[in-house]
Design a protein around this motif. Sequence first.
Motif, PDB file in Angstrom:
ATOM      1  N   ILE A 144       9.600  -7.521  12.318  1.00 57.12           N
ATOM      2  CA  ILE A 144      10.666  -8.376  11.786  1.00 57.12           C
ATOM      3  C   ILE A 144      10.379  -9.832  12.153  1.00 57.12           C
ATOM      4  O   ILE A 144      10.337 -10.197  13.322  1.00 57.12           O
ATOM      5  CB  ILE A 144      12.046  -7.941  12.319  1.00 57.12           C
ATOM      6  CG1 ILE A 144      12.348  -6.512  11.874  1.00 57.12           C
ATOM      7  CG2 ILE A 144      13.132  -8.897  11.830  1.00 57.12           C
ATOM      8  CD1 ILE A 144      13.673  -5.978  12.395  1.00 57.12           C
ATOM      9  N   TRP A 200       9.481  -4.492   6.641  1.00 59.50           N
ATOM     10  CA  TRP A 200      10.380  -4.916   7.714  1.00 59.50           C
ATOM     11  C   TRP A 200      10.386  -6.430   7.940  1.00 59.50           C
ATOM     12  O   TRP A 200      11.188  -6.931   8.742  1.00 59.50           O
ATOM     13  CB  TRP A 200       9.976  -4.231   9.027  1.00 59.50           C
ATOM     14  CG  TRP A 200      10.314  -2.778   9.063  1.00 59.50           C
ATOM     15  CD1 TRP A 200       9.517  -1.744   8.681  1.00 59.50           C
ATOM     16  CD2 TRP A 200      11.548  -2.195   9.498  1.00 59.50           C
ATOM     17  NE1 TRP A 200      10.166  -0.552   8.849  1.00 59.50           N
ATOM     18  CE2 TRP A 200      11.419  -0.795   9.355  1.00 59.50           C
ATOM     19  CE3 TRP A 200      12.744  -2.711   9.990  1.00 59.50           C
ATOM     20  CZ2 TRP A 200      12.445   0.089   9.685  1.00 59.50           C
ATOM     21  CZ3 TRP A 200      13.767  -1.841  10.326  1.00 59.50           C
ATOM     22  CH2 TRP A 200      13.615  -0.460  10.178  1.00 59.50           C
ATOM     23  N   TYR A 209       8.787  -0.873  14.842  1.00 56.49           N
ATOM     24  CA  TYR A 209       9.383  -1.501  13.663  1.00 56.49           C
ATOM     25  C   TYR A 209       9.934  -2.887  13.996  1.00 56.49           C
ATOM     26  O   TYR A 209       9.830  -3.821  13.187  1.00 56.49           O
ATOM     27  CB  TYR A 209      10.487  -0.612  13.103  1.00 56.49           C
ATOM     28  CG  TYR A 209      10.034   0.794  12.826  1.00 56.49           C
ATOM     29  CD1 TYR A 209       9.223   1.081  11.721  1.00 56.49           C
ATOM     30  CD2 TYR A 209      10.374   1.846  13.669  1.00 56.49           C
ATOM     31  CE1 TYR A 209       8.769   2.372  11.469  1.00 56.49           C
ATOM     32  CE2 TYR A 209       9.932   3.134  13.434  1.00 56.49           C
ATOM     33  CZ  TYR A 209       9.135   3.402  12.333  1.00 56.49           C
ATOM     34  OH  TYR A 209       8.690   4.663  12.091  1.00 56.49           O
ATOM     35  N   LEU A 254      17.190  -0.761  11.404  1.00 55.97           N
ATOM     36  CA  LEU A 254      16.482  -0.729  12.686  1.00 55.97           C
ATOM     37  C   LEU A 254      17.242   0.105  13.710  1.00 55.97           C
ATOM     38  O   LEU A 254      16.644   0.900  14.449  1.00 55.97           O
ATOM     39  CB  LEU A 254      16.280  -2.154  13.211  1.00 55.97           C
ATOM     40  CG  LEU A 254      15.458  -2.275  14.498  1.00 55.97           C
ATOM     41  CD1 LEU A 254      14.024  -1.799  14.253  1.00 55.97           C
ATOM     42  CD2 LEU A 254      15.470  -3.699  15.019  1.00 55.97           C
ATOM     43  N   MET A 259      14.714  -9.199   7.001  1.00 53.96           N
ATOM     44  CA  MET A 259      15.861  -8.309   7.090  1.00 53.96           C
ATOM     45  C   MET A 259      17.162  -9.104   6.973  1.00 53.96           C
ATOM     46  O   MET A 259      17.289 -10.207   7.517  1.00 53.96           O
ATOM     47  CB  MET A 259      15.850  -7.551   8.423  1.00 53.96           C
ATOM     48  CG  MET A 259      14.600  -6.719   8.667  1.00 53.96           C
ATOM     49  SD  MET A 259      14.422  -5.355   7.493  1.00 53.96           S
ATOM     50  CE  MET A 259      15.793  -4.323   8.012  1.00 53.96           C
TER      51      MET A 259
END
Length: 533
Positions: free
Chosen positions: A97, A47, A93, A56, A50
Amino acid sequence: MHHSLQITEVLSHIFEYAFNDEQGSQTIYAIALACQAFRDPALMILWRHMTSLVPLIKCFPSDLWEVRGGHELGTLVFTRALLPSDFERVQPYARHIKYLNLEQDSDSDAHRRIRLSLIRPEVDPEIFRAIRLCQVTGPFLPNLLKLGITENQHDGLENVQLFIGTKLIAFFLQFSAINCDESTGAAVLTALKSKSPLLEELEISAGPQTSLTLSFALSDLLCGLKHLKSFSSPCIALTNAALGHLASLPALRLLGLGIQNEELFTPMPVVPTIQAFPALREITIWARHLANAVDMIGFICSSALEVAIFHIETPPSASLIHHLFLKLLENCSSASLTRIYGFQDDFTAEWNEGDNYVDIDNFRPLLSFSNLEYVWINACISFELVDDALIRDVAMAWPNLRQLDFGSMSCWGLSSRVTLAGLVPLCNNCPNLQVLGLTLDTSMPIRYPAVDPLRRGPYNDQMHTLQVGHSSIDRTHVGAVAAFLSRLYPNLMEIITWDRMGNGDEALEGSRDLWVEVAGLILHREGRGSAQQ
């Protein structure tokens, strides 16, 4: 399980190798499912970087979203009201990022092909609006470090603030050159000032050149940033207060300035007791007139400057070019500069007939920069006074040259006075030269200068590209020119003529065809290289 595989740092290094494989994403996904110890290190890599938020958003509860028709792969939309509890499945998640790049232009064919290859639908902008209104505890991506955004007809800027947080260190924004939302763009810049004071990289590309709203907002943002290492804004002008603040930053290494709005920019006084831009390594200036760039260089005092790039809209005069080189010599170290690029990329403008002939005197200050490796000088000016003497001085002054171009792309006026024999000093003194661009005078008798019968004469086996611009050549000299160049440059791979050569002029069209013949004799005889027009 071996105890070393319980160390997160060790697992991260191992998984990095797996991720760089051709099917890295699928491999890391499988690793994340293998066992609990592998899960977090694998997810961090999966992750981390991106280019779309579709994966997501699909982590929200399945009853919240669906893909509907409207594009090749549909549009991702919310089907009900977003609830605070819906974030529980997304946050594990989202926190991984760190790099989000949404810079692709969704209106372009290239972006559409990429999206289709990744089987990703469009994202309804209302999704981001709903997230922004419902998110009450901190930023949506709490650990985001770098953010790239493009404004286009599908994705405006009203939801960009959703991603702006305190940990952000790099921000790249491309405004729409046609439908720029100036007020929302200014609000984004204001949000950056209040929420992201640790920014180190800031790049604002495109946008209107005469927007006072954006100029003042961007200038105000810059005055609040103390840790910048890189800044570029080719279109949006800055106030003198912002320029003065940039000049004081101790870590600023890369600077790109657009001096398009001359009402905002006035020559800045140099304060002798202050070293302006002390750590600057690379500067790029976009300006309508070269005089604006000269004023800006006069304000810089950096002993570390390595790269100077100038994009100028109007044809510069020879005297201004000379003045610029003088300013560089006065304000920068003669030992640090390795690259200089100027001045025009578009050669359709009218030239300045009063002062448009550059000669050895104009270039003399530049010869003091002894470590130059890349020199590209093209503009709507005439290089016909450039001769063998200048090339000899260049060869002596710049022994580390790798690329040199004096006027092969602009092709204004007559060819230069550089003969083929004038190329010999470059072979003797610049062994690393790989790309050479000059308009040549091939009318002189040619004889390859061998040292003695048992030794080969001068040559450069590194040279692979010769750009001859609109050099004239006589049909009777084709064979001799080819023989001379093939001995001078035994590994030459291509000869390039000006792509606008001719334009109905039969003599120029004929010269282009003859240079193609020269290339054919040199290259195709050995089964290598090509001739380009």
